[in-house]
Every structure is written in structure tokens, then in C-alpha cells.
Design an enzyme around this catalytic site. Structure first.
Site, PDB file in Angstrom:
ATOM      1  N   ILE A 139       0.787  -1.186   0.164  1.00  0.00           N
ATOM      2  CA  ILE A 139       0.044   0.081   0.169  1.00  0.00           C
ATOM      3  C   ILE A 139       0.912   1.269   0.016  1.00  0.00           C
ATOM      4  O   ILE A 139       1.822   1.240   0.640  1.00  0.00           O
ATOM      5  CB  ILE A 139      -0.882  -0.035   1.225  1.00  0.00           C
ATOM      6  CG1 ILE A 139      -1.795   1.121   1.331  1.00  0.00           C
ATOM      7  CG2 ILE A 139      -0.263  -0.124   2.291  1.00  0.00           C
ATOM      8  CD1 ILE A 139      -3.030   1.151   2.235  1.00  0.00           C
ATOM      9  N   CYS A 140       0.401   2.375  -0.762  1.00  0.00           N
ATOM     10  CA  CYS A 140       0.921   3.636  -0.653  1.00  0.00           C
ATOM     11  C   CYS A 140       2.559   3.432  -1.081  1.00  0.00           C
ATOM     12  O   CYS A 140       2.920   2.967  -2.078  1.00  0.00           O
ATOM     13  CB  CYS A 140       0.681   4.290   0.528  1.00  0.00           C
ATOM     14  SG  CYS A 140       1.107   6.230   0.696  1.00  0.00           S
ATOM     15  N   GLY A 141       3.366   4.153  -0.002  1.00  0.00           N
ATOM     16  CA  GLY A 141       4.748   4.399  -0.303  1.00  0.00           C
ATOM     17  C   GLY A 141       5.363   2.835  -0.747  1.00  0.00           C
ATOM     18  O   GLY A 141       6.452   2.755  -1.327  1.00  0.00           O
ATOM     19  N   THR A 192       4.598   0.547  -2.471  1.00  0.00           N
ATOM     20  CA  THR A 192       4.433   0.324  -3.893  1.00  0.00           C
ATOM     21  C   THR A 192       5.573   0.950  -4.841  1.00  0.00           C
ATOM     22  O   THR A 192       6.021   0.567  -5.784  1.00  0.00           O
ATOM     23  CB  THR A 192       3.204   1.068  -4.687  1.00  0.00           C
ATOM     24  OG1 THR A 192       3.314   2.238  -4.539  1.00  0.00           O
ATOM     25  CG2 THR A 192       1.775   0.199  -4.048  1.00  0.00           C
TER      26      THR A 192
END
Length: 216
Positions: free
Chosen positions: A107-109, A111
Site C-alpha cells: 500500500i502507498c509508499g 508500492t
């Protein structure tokens, strides 16, 4: 015993894994009553980390102790310092798990860490935006596989989402691992997504039906 391994690092967005950790570890709505998937906190080292919310977490183990045989899924949260070299081993572990059919959710960072390593070059994925990945990931070559969607399951064992996707992440992980009855999962997601109590009562009814089936 299968475990969910949640990678923990300084500045991690602790709320992003809140839903999925709670449901896996408690097993409160599992279709197999009384079962659960214990969550183990994994660190780059054994030292405590401090989340963005200010919580201190002491890792249960280090990355090298994760094995495919014991891993139900590897959970990778957002954080501000994914580009720190100390996190390279968990990215490599994610690659190893994916290569042998293991499950990974980012999720988020997180990725960006996968994108920089090339793991998203040929896998369908999403993130905060395509611009986000191209801006923060100089070696990223996966634009052709990027999907402008809130969450993407690669069709096999990789789940990716953006910063606002914590609830969606939990839903897709639960579905991937086949932990809830379909109607339980639908009601669970709708309840936490809308706050409408009718979905909570529906969810409870699906659990009562499961218990009734077991008794019969």
C-alpha cells in the site's frame, strides 16, 4: 502454522494495515470458526521502530526468518523512508515469495519500493497515481501495467493500492486467502465503508447461519 508477516519500519503509516491486521489476527469473522492467522511483526533488524502515529513496535522476527512455507501473506505498509537501503532485503523477500506463488500486499509508499526494484514492470498494479510512481521511482518501467483503479489484484498473488486503500486492502486480502464467506465479506466491507448499521446486522446474520450449519 501460517502467519501474516507485517513489515514494520520507522514512519510507517500505522493506520493503513489496521483493518487487515485486526481481522487476520482475531479471526472473529472467519468462516472457519475458532481459526485465525497470527500476525507477526517483521523488521529489518530487531530494534524497535516508531510509527508515524508515534507507536513503538518491537519486531517479532527479521526478514531472513520469513519462509514461503510459513507465509500466508507479506503485508507492506506505506512509510516515508522506503528508499533506505536497509529495506532492500524485504523487497527481495517479496520477489522470492511472488516467484514461488506466495502472497504480497503493498500500500502507498510500499508500492514505490516494489516499482524501483522492477517487481511492477510486468505485473498489473496501482498506487497513489501513475505520476506518483514516475516521480519517485527513477527505474520504474511498469507504466504499461499500471491500472488507474483504487486497488488491483494482479490476478494471482500481488495486491496493490494507494494511501486511501486500507479498507480495500483488507477486503482483497481476506478474499485472496478465502477467509470469510462471500456474504460475510460483502456485509463487512459495506458496513465499514458506509457506517450503515444494516450491514452490521446482515454480517451477524451470516455468522449465525454458519454456526447453525455447523450444529446441524
Amino acid at each position: 502454522m501460517k502467519y501474516a508477516y507485517a513489515y514494520v519500519l520507522d514512519t510507517m503509516a500505522d493506520w493503513e494495515l489496521g483493518f487487515v491486521i485486526a481481522e487476520l489476527n482475531s479471526g472473529q469473522y472467519f468462516k472457519s470458526r475458532g481459526s485465525r492467522i497470527p500476525v507477526k511483526m517483521v523488521g529489518a533488524s530487531n530494534r524497535p521502530i516508531t510509527t508515524k502515529g508515534g507507536m513503538t513496535i518491537l519486531p517479532d522476527l527479521t526478514v531472513d526468518e520469513i519462509t514461503h512455507e510459513t507465509s500466508a501473506i507479506l503485508l507492506l505498509p506505506g512509510a516515508d523512508n522506503w528508499n533506505d537501503p536497509e529495506h532492500a532485503p524485504v523487497v527481495e523477500k517479496a520477489k522470492q515469495l511472488l516467484d514461488v506463488g506466495g502472497n504480497v500486499a503493498a500500500i502507498c509508499g510500499a508500492t514505490t519500493a516494489l516499482a524501483n526494484s522492477g517487481l511492477l514492470d510486468d505485473r498489473q498494479h496501482t498506487s497513489n497515481s501513475l505520476e506518483y510512481l514516475t516521480l519517485f521511482c527513477p527505474t520504474y518501467k511498469g507504466a504499461a501495467c499500471y491500472k488507474d483503479e483504487k486497488i488491483v489484484a494482479d490476478g494471482s498473488n500481488l495486491i496493490t493500492t494507494g494511501a486511501a486503500g486500507g479498507l480495500l486492502l483488507a477486503r482483497e486480502v481476506i478474499a485472496l486467502l478465502d477467509l470469510f464467506k462471500n456474504e460475510t465479506l460483502e456485509a463487512w466491507y459495506n458496513y465499514f465503508n458506509t457506517g450503515d448499521c444494516k450491514y452490521f446486522y446482515t454480517m451477524m446474520e451470516t455468522l449465525q447461519e454458519s454456526n447453525s450449519s455447523i450444529r446441524n
